[in-house]
Enzyme design. Structure first.
Site, mmCIF file in Angstrom:
data_model
loop_
_atom_site.group_PDB
_atom_site.id
_atom_site.type_symbol
_atom_site.label_atom_id
_atom_site.label_comp_id
_atom_site.label_asym_id
_atom_site.label_seq_id
_atom_site.Cartn_x
_atom_site.Cartn_y
_atom_site.Cartn_z
ATOM 1 N N HIS A 34 0.833 -1.213 0.000
ATOM 2 C CA HIS A 34 0.000 0.000 0.000
ATOM 3 C C HIS A 34 0.866 1.262 0.000
ATOM 4 O O HIS A 34 0.719 2.131 -0.865
ATOM 5 C CB HIS A 34 -0.910 -0.031 1.229
ATOM 6 C CG HIS A 34 -1.822 1.148 1.335
ATOM 7 N ND1 HIS A 34 -3.137 1.110 0.949
ATOM 8 C CD2 HIS A 34 -1.614 2.415 1.797
ATOM 9 C CE1 HIS A 34 -3.700 2.282 1.148
ATOM 10 N NE2 HIS A 34 -2.785 3.099 1.675
ATOM 11 N N GLU A 35 1.759 1.356 0.957
ATOM 12 C CA GLU A 35 2.585 2.566 1.053
ATOM 13 C C GLU A 35 3.530 2.685 -0.136
ATOM 14 O O GLU A 35 3.838 3.796 -0.592
ATOM 15 C CB GLU A 35 3.360 2.584 2.374
ATOM 16 C CG GLU A 35 2.485 2.530 3.621
ATOM 17 C CD GLU A 35 1.396 3.588 3.655
ATOM 18 O OE1 GLU A 35 1.563 4.653 3.015
ATOM 19 O OE2 GLU A 35 0.358 3.355 4.307
ATOM 20 N N HIS A 83 1.846 4.491 -2.922
ATOM 21 C CA HIS A 83 1.956 5.944 -2.767
ATOM 22 C C HIS A 83 3.346 6.420 -3.214
ATOM 23 O O HIS A 83 3.479 7.451 -3.883
ATOM 24 C CB HIS A 83 1.752 6.337 -1.308
ATOM 25 C CG HIS A 83 0.336 6.302 -0.848
ATOM 26 N ND1 HIS A 83 -0.695 6.899 -1.537
ATOM 27 C CD2 HIS A 83 -0.237 5.757 0.266
ATOM 28 C CE1 HIS A 83 -1.835 6.730 -0.882
ATOM 29 N NE2 HIS A 83 -1.580 6.030 0.216
ATOM 30 N N HIS A 132 3.690 6.715 -6.858
ATOM 31 C CA HIS A 132 2.965 7.898 -7.327
ATOM 32 C C HIS A 132 3.879 9.123 -7.246
ATOM 33 O O HIS A 132 3.841 10.003 -8.120
ATOM 34 C CB HIS A 132 1.720 8.089 -6.473
ATOM 35 C CG HIS A 132 0.629 8.850 -7.146
ATOM 36 N ND1 HIS A 132 -0.588 9.109 -6.535
ATOM 37 C CD2 HIS A 132 0.529 9.438 -8.367
ATOM 38 C CE1 HIS A 132 -1.362 9.790 -7.352
ATOM 39 N NE2 HIS A 132 -0.707 10.016 -8.470
#
Length: 700
Positions: free
Chosen positions: A479-480, A483, A486
């Site tokens: 999940h992290e 990010h 991104h």
């Protein structure tokens, strides 16, 4: 700080000039608390001078001399804040918290002063009013729109007493949110739960070893020390056979910040009321109306529509799940069991073991942290051609942190990623991504590459074992890392539009998209191997992960919806909240699953909405979950690692940041707007030809 100390700090303050380390990374070895306040004051002064130069120039306002020039201001201030705030969360101490309290008001006043600068606003408005004749490129047009909106939504249109009131409320809100976050961290660090050997029934060896080591470090061999840090708490609630102790842990964990020195009860009411009063200045009756204007959802009605739709879809599944869990609990205990809040993790895990012969502890040996790092980073290699090379020469802020250079498949430098994995007293709970430098094109035309950081709280190594992760922790890493990608893959001109600088309900798409790979054998085969024998994870264990991937989907969804409903309740009030517990209770009625527990409330620890930027925005996790399931369905169709599909996702989602409306970007990748069908299929709520492929785990 004395005058002598200030003079000494000024002479060697590392924030006073561009960094000269590897890839201009932060020289953490030369940074100490004494430098922050001085550098922040200096940065504000310099930015004010830069803005004065824009305002006092004789040339008529243009996009370049006003909008772009304003975008370029504040480099000196950002240099220090891009270190100060990440470390305030990951490497804090009492002194840093005191500095934060001192500077929060000044920074708020500084920001408000820019927004309320009448002459600057006139220039911004002049360019905006002339926008149809400027023939701007899409990214330039978005910068103009975002700049105008930022001023308008931060008081530029206000006059007289309203403008003064906005200044006052903004400064007050900054102080309140800072205090809220500090209280959460400070109280969490006060809990030490000492247990004896007889209290440990059911706990896995890894938890017992960690507790013994923690006690030994405190000089109490033969005892076992537990805290309320996530690895301790989650393991205890899932495995402890002692229902009385599970209840004790639950009550302690969920009554934090409700009383005493670190109480947030009055603070959160003040925060919500201050936000409401700010919204009122802009003609909105609630803060939710104000905050949602610039989101994909746009209105509270659209948010509530989604939350209601998902509640109705998932409630039958949750009721069925609970009936099955209570039947299992009765078989174990020999008498009927009414599930309480401290029972769910324990008995649902027992049911999972019975139903699927699934034991999460059996999986830990196959998820040794270094192997998982290779696997998670390797996902970006397969999808986007990226490589990650550990560089021990890059300075870090704690010995646990590792820094990696990132390059593309042509050897071109992409950026730096810092990874900070383990709990410590100076780190707040949870997991997050942040950055020390944003991607952009500099004023001289050079490409400025990003430095990002992922911060987690994973199970620490013990004297006899390395860090072995649970599937949940692997998913958190994925999940992290989404990010981080991104931020790393951003390819924009302006820092304020780069990477994760997107609408709140779009920002979780890249992170939650990554989670889909957790239960794909093709992904696990690349790294999941026994840390002692090197044996690849057996097919039978992969089958168990896949078979259990829809287990608890009803509970998981309703729990997440409860957070979203509570957030919306706090930010839909039209007067100050006198009874926070009652507000939370009413908000959760549609999704309530357990009897109320006196003295327990999660709002006082709800950092996401009271100090973390998710005010009236927590629904975005579910909103983005609809997007990520829909997006992943394209990969299911074309191939999990299909480079053409991945290139489209990278080009249209990951690189563009906030340069265009998120729905425009999404439709460019997907070819259509998303529906909830893929999410319902993935969670087993709606029949699908595909096997379930994602473990439904919540991030709070």
């Amino acid at each position: 700080m004395t005058q002598a100390q200030q003079s000494a700090a000024s002479s060697d303050n590392p924030f006073f000039h561009e960094y000269d380390g590897i890839h201009n990374t932060v020289p953490f070895d030369r940074i100490s608390n004494k430098y922050y306040e001085e550098a922040i004051d200096r940065g504000m002064k310099i930015q004010n001078q830069e803005i004065d130069a824009i305002v006092t120039q004789s040339a008529e306002p243009t996009f370049e001399n006003t909008i772009v020039a304003l975008e370029r201001t504040g480099a000196d201030l950002n240099r220090v804040l891009n270190v100060f705030y990440p470390l305030l969360s990951a490497m804090s101490d009492d002194e840093l918290m005191d500095i934060s309290l001192r500077v929060s008001g000044k920074l708020s006043q500084h920001s408000t002063g820019i927004s309320l600068n009448g002459e600057l606003w006139k220039r911004v408005k002049a360019v905006y009013d002339d926008r149809d004749r400027l023939d701007l490129l899409p990214e330039d047009a978005m910068l103009l729109e975002r700049t105008y909106d930022s001023f308008a939504r931060n008081g530029a249109k206000l006059e007289g007493e309203q403008r003064d009131k906005y200044r006052e409320l903004s400064s007050h809100l900054s102080d309140l949110t800072t205090k809220f976050g500090q209280n959460v961290l400070k109280e969490l660090n006060t809990y030490e739960i000492w247990l004896e050997a007889d209290d440990l029934s059911g706990l896995p060896e890894s938890s017992v070893e960690a507790a013994a080591l923690a006690a030994k470090e405190k000089g109490k061999e033969g005892m076992y020390l537990f805290t309320l840090a996530q690895p301790d708490y989650m393991a205890f609630m899932k495995y402890s056979d002692r229902r009385d102790l599970r209840e004790k842990f639950y009550r302690l964990y969920n009554s934090r910040n409700t009383k005493g020195e670190y109480s947030n009860i009055d603070i959160m009411s003040d925060i919500a009321d201050t936000r409401r009063r700010i919204a009122n200045l802009f003609g909105k009756s609630t803060y939710a109306e104000y905050a949602l204007e610039k989101t994909m959802a746009e209105t509270p009605d659209n948010v509530n529509k989604l939350l209601t739709q998902l509640t109705e879809a998932y409630r039958p599944a949750q009721l069925k799940e609970f009936a099955e869990i209570e039947e299992c609990a009765e078989a174990i205990e020999g008498h009927p069991v009414k599930l309480q809040a401290w029972d769910y993790s324990y008995y649902s895990n027992k049911l999972k073991e019975r139903k699927y012969n699934y034991d999460e502890e059996e999986l830990r040996p196959y998820f040794e942290l270094n192997n998982v790092i290779d696997g998670v980073f390797g996902l970006a290699t397969k999808l986007y051609g990226l490589s990650f090379t550990y560089n021990p020469d890059i300075k870090v802020y704690h010995p646990d942190v590792k820094a990696y250079e990132v390059k593309d498949d042509n050897g071109k430098y992409i950026g730096i990623i810092y990874a900070d994995f383990f709990p410590r007293d100076s780190k707040r709970p949870g997991a997050w991504m942040t950055g020390f430098r944003d991607e952009c094109i500099s004023a001289s035309g050079d490409s400025v590459r990003p430095h990002v950081s992922i911060v987690m709280n994973f199970t620490k190594p013990t004297g006899s074992k390395p860090s072995l992760l649970t599937p949940y922790e692997v998913e958190t890493f994925l999940h992290e890392f989404g990010h981080a990608l991104h931020g790393l893959l951003a390819d924009t001109k302006y820092a304020s539009l780069s990477g994760t600088a997107v609408y709140r309900d779009f920002v979780e798409l890249p992170s939650q998209f990554n989670e889909n790979y957790l239960t794909r054998k093709e992904f696990l085969d690349g790294f999941a191997k026994h840390y002692q024998t090197g044996e690849p994870i057996p097919q039978r264990l992969v089958d168990k992960i896949v078979a259990t991937s829809q287990f608890g989907a009803g509970y998981a969804c309703l729990r997440q919806l409860g957070f979203g409903l509570t957030d919306m309740a706090w930010h839909s009030v039209t007067e100050k909240v006198d009874d926070p517990a009652e507000l939370e209770r009413k908000a959760n009625e549609p999704v309530a699953m357990f009897a109320e527990v006196d003295g327990c409330s999660f709002s006082p620890q709800f950092s996401h909405i009271f100090s973390g930027g998710y005010a009236a925005g927590y629904y975005s996790y579910k909103w983005a979950e609809v997007l990520d399931a829909d997006a992943f369905s394209v990969f299911l169709k074309n191939g999990l690692f299909d480079r053409k599909t991945a290139d489209s996702f990278r080009k249209n989602i990951l690189t563009r940041g906030g340069t265009e409306h998120p729905m425009t970007l999404y439709k460019r990748f997907r070819g259509q707007e998303p529906t909830i069908d893929a999410l319902l299929e993935r969670d087993g709520i709606k029949p699908s030809l595909e096997l379930p492929q994602t473990v439904p785990v919540n991030k709070d």
